[in-house]
Design a protein around this motif. Structure first.
Motif, PDB file in Angstrom:
ATOM      1  N   LEU A 167      25.148 115.447  11.420  1.00  0.00           N
ATOM      2  CA  LEU A 167      24.792 115.337  10.014  1.00  0.00           C
ATOM      3  C   LEU A 167      24.885 113.897   9.536  1.00  0.00           C
ATOM      4  CD1 LEU A 167      23.964 116.818   7.491  1.00  0.00           C
ATOM      5  CD2 LEU A 167      26.355 117.379   7.043  1.00  0.00           C
ATOM      6  N   GLN A 168      25.886 113.178  10.007  1.00  0.00           N
ATOM      7  CA  GLN A 168      26.032 111.773   9.620  1.00  0.00           C
ATOM      8  C   GLN A 168      24.838 110.951  10.093  1.00  0.00           C
ATOM      9  OE1 GLN A 168      28.877 110.216   7.786  1.00  0.00           O
ATOM     10  NE2 GLN A 168      27.001 109.014   7.547  1.00  0.00           N
ATOM     11  N   LYS A 169      24.358 111.252  11.289  1.00  0.00           N
ATOM     12  CA  LYS A 169      23.192 110.544  11.821  1.00  0.00           C
ATOM     13  C   LYS A 169      21.968 110.784  10.933  1.00  0.00           C
ATOM     14  CE  LYS A 169      20.387 110.061  16.021  1.00  0.00           C
ATOM     15  NZ  LYS A 169      20.169 110.548  17.415  1.00  0.00           N
ATOM     16  N   ALA A 170      21.793 112.050  10.509  1.00  0.00           N
ATOM     17  CA  ALA A 170      20.656 112.383   9.649  1.00  0.00           C
ATOM     18  C   ALA A 170      20.771 111.689   8.292  1.00  0.00           C
ATOM     19  CB  ALA A 170      20.571 113.899   9.465  1.00  0.00           C
ATOM     20  N   GLN A 171      21.983 111.678   7.735  1.00  0.00           N
ATOM     21  CA  GLN A 171      22.173 111.041   6.432  1.00  0.00           C
ATOM     22  C   GLN A 171      21.972 109.536   6.521  1.00  0.00           C
ATOM     23  OE1 GLN A 171      21.768 113.806   5.040  1.00  0.00           O
ATOM     24  NE2 GLN A 171      23.417 113.771   3.522  1.00  0.00           N
ATOM     25  N   ASP A 172      22.435 108.937   7.605  1.00  0.00           N
ATOM     26  CA  ASP A 172      22.243 107.497   7.803  1.00  0.00           C
ATOM     27  C   ASP A 172      20.755 107.162   7.901  1.00  0.00           C
ATOM     28  OD1 ASP A 172      24.959 107.086   7.771  1.00  0.00           O
ATOM     29  OD2 ASP A 172      25.174 106.940   9.955  1.00  0.00           O
ATOM     30  N   ALA A 173      20.002 108.018   8.592  1.00  0.00           N
ATOM     31  CA  ALA A 173      18.561 107.786   8.737  1.00  0.00           C
ATOM     32  C   ALA A 173      17.862 107.876   7.376  1.00  0.00           C
ATOM     33  CB  ALA A 173      17.959 108.798   9.711  1.00  0.00           C
TER      34      ALA A 173
END
Length: 379
Positions: free
Chosen positions: A93-99
């Protein structure tokens, strides 16, 4: 695309949540033709890329004119449970939010007149682009270049959004933008007074002062052609009362703001926008049913959590309330009619009832705003 902003009495401002998408999609063709919606690109749901909101808006508006804007709210970090957090899920989820946040940062990059934003806008030839900025004091030249380049690209109409937090340096820049356009009628000024149920007069005063500052920057002969919408919303998260009538203060704010300028009317579609510190936190939900009136909402909040029967009970309670008038005739009201006789097939998720509220609210505002603006003294 030729647009006469003054022909629209109501401009709802919507983001890209699933509920807001459903609400707009379920409007009748007549209702869609009657409004000029302001769509803000925003995260559709957690883990969704910004491109998904672009695709969603394209599907919703088709070839209709609309105003395209960009929510500047960054995607929040993942929720981390105190006990036994799922580190794999958190990392994903953090990866998606960072993107998502990286895409947002790119669109708000002022370089070359906000080139990234202009490229995205180019996907919507039927749109009225909102001129983007984050700091008018330092971005003045790029804000103006953005407007010039959009106009050269064939966008005959532009919009600019001013909030209570906007630096006052934006006002001379608005004057410069108007100077590059053939007519002030080509610019829509969005005076965003925010949401809330307090300080109505203070926020109306902000709208009056903001439009007065803009008028100071242009020729008197052009001022009569300028269109501006006063945007605000007073819908709130319901309290614990089972059934309650909530008065809307948006019309009061609009009327006060309109003392000095013929503002158009706009709101957030009765969608209470909450600033989230993190992504969805697991917890209890309670069924809610909302029925919009001309200047109020009848709100039912079920006392029991995780009880889908609350939508049935809520629909019965609302239809039995003395304030209920049955004047809404749209998809949202059909949902209430069916639920009142025990039928919630296909509507057993909260997003459908949230969408029903927004759908009915927009439908009702279309008729009422036209009625108010056709009258001499307002509501």
């Amino acid at each position: 695309m030729q647009i006469d902003f003054s022909q629209y009495s109501y401009l709802p401002c919507l983001q890209c949540s699933e509920a807001e998408q459903i609400a707009y999609a379920k409007l009748s063709e007549e209702d869609k033709n009657a409004i000029l919606p302001i769509f803000e690109l925003s995260q559709v749901k957690y883990e969704a890329a910004l491109e998904e909101s672009v695709t969603a808006i394209a599907a919703l508006v088709s070839s209709r004119p609309f105003v395209i804007d960009l929510s500047k709210d960054r995607a929040p970090p993942p929720f981390v449970a105190v006990n036994n957090p799922d580190q794999g899920k958190i990392a994903k989820l953090q990866k998606a939010q960072d993107a998502y946040n990286k895409s947002l940062t790119s669109l708000l990059n002022a370089s070359d007149g906000f080139a990234e934003w202009r490229t995205l806008v180019g996907k919507f030839p039927n749109a009225v682009p909102v001129v983007q900025f984050t700091d008018p004091e330092t971005q003045g030249k790029n804000i103006l270049r953005q407007a010039v380049q959009l106009a050269k690209s064939g966008y005959d109409h532009l919009a600019i959004r001013i909030t209570q937090e906007t630096n006052e340096q934006i006002f001379p820049i608005v004057g410069q933008i108007l100077a590059i356009l053939d007519s002030a009628a080509q610019l829509l000024v969005i005076i965003d007074c925010g949401q809330g149920r307090l300080q109505t007069s203070e926020r109306a005063e902000f709208a009056k002062k903001a439009i007065a500052r803009i008028i100071e920057e242009i020729e008197p002969s052009q001022a009569q052609h300028l269109s501006a919408v006063c945007l605000s919303d007073s819908y709130t998260t319901p309290g614990n009362a089972k059934l309650k009538l909530y008065e809307s203060y948006s019309w009061q704010l609009w009327l006060e703001a309109r003392e000095k300028f013929p503002f158009l009317f706009g709101d957030y579609g009765a969608n209470h926008r909450l600033k989230k510190a993190n992504t969805f936190m697991p917890g209890e939900w309670k069924a809610q049913v909302v029925y919009p009136l001309d200047e109020a909402w009848i709100v039912y909040r079920h006392p029991d959590a995780q009880d889908a029967n609350g939508w049935i009970e809520g629909s019965k309670e609302i239809k039995g309330d003395p304030s209920y008038d049955g004047a809404c005739n749209c998809w949202g009201s059909e949902l209430i009619d069916k639920a009142a006789v025990g039928d919630i097939i296909g509507a057993t998720f909260a997003r459908f009832w949230h969408a029903a509220k927004i759908n009915m609210h927009i439908h009702r505002r279309i008729g009422y705003s036209f009625e108010v603006m056709s009258g001499s003294d307002g509501p």
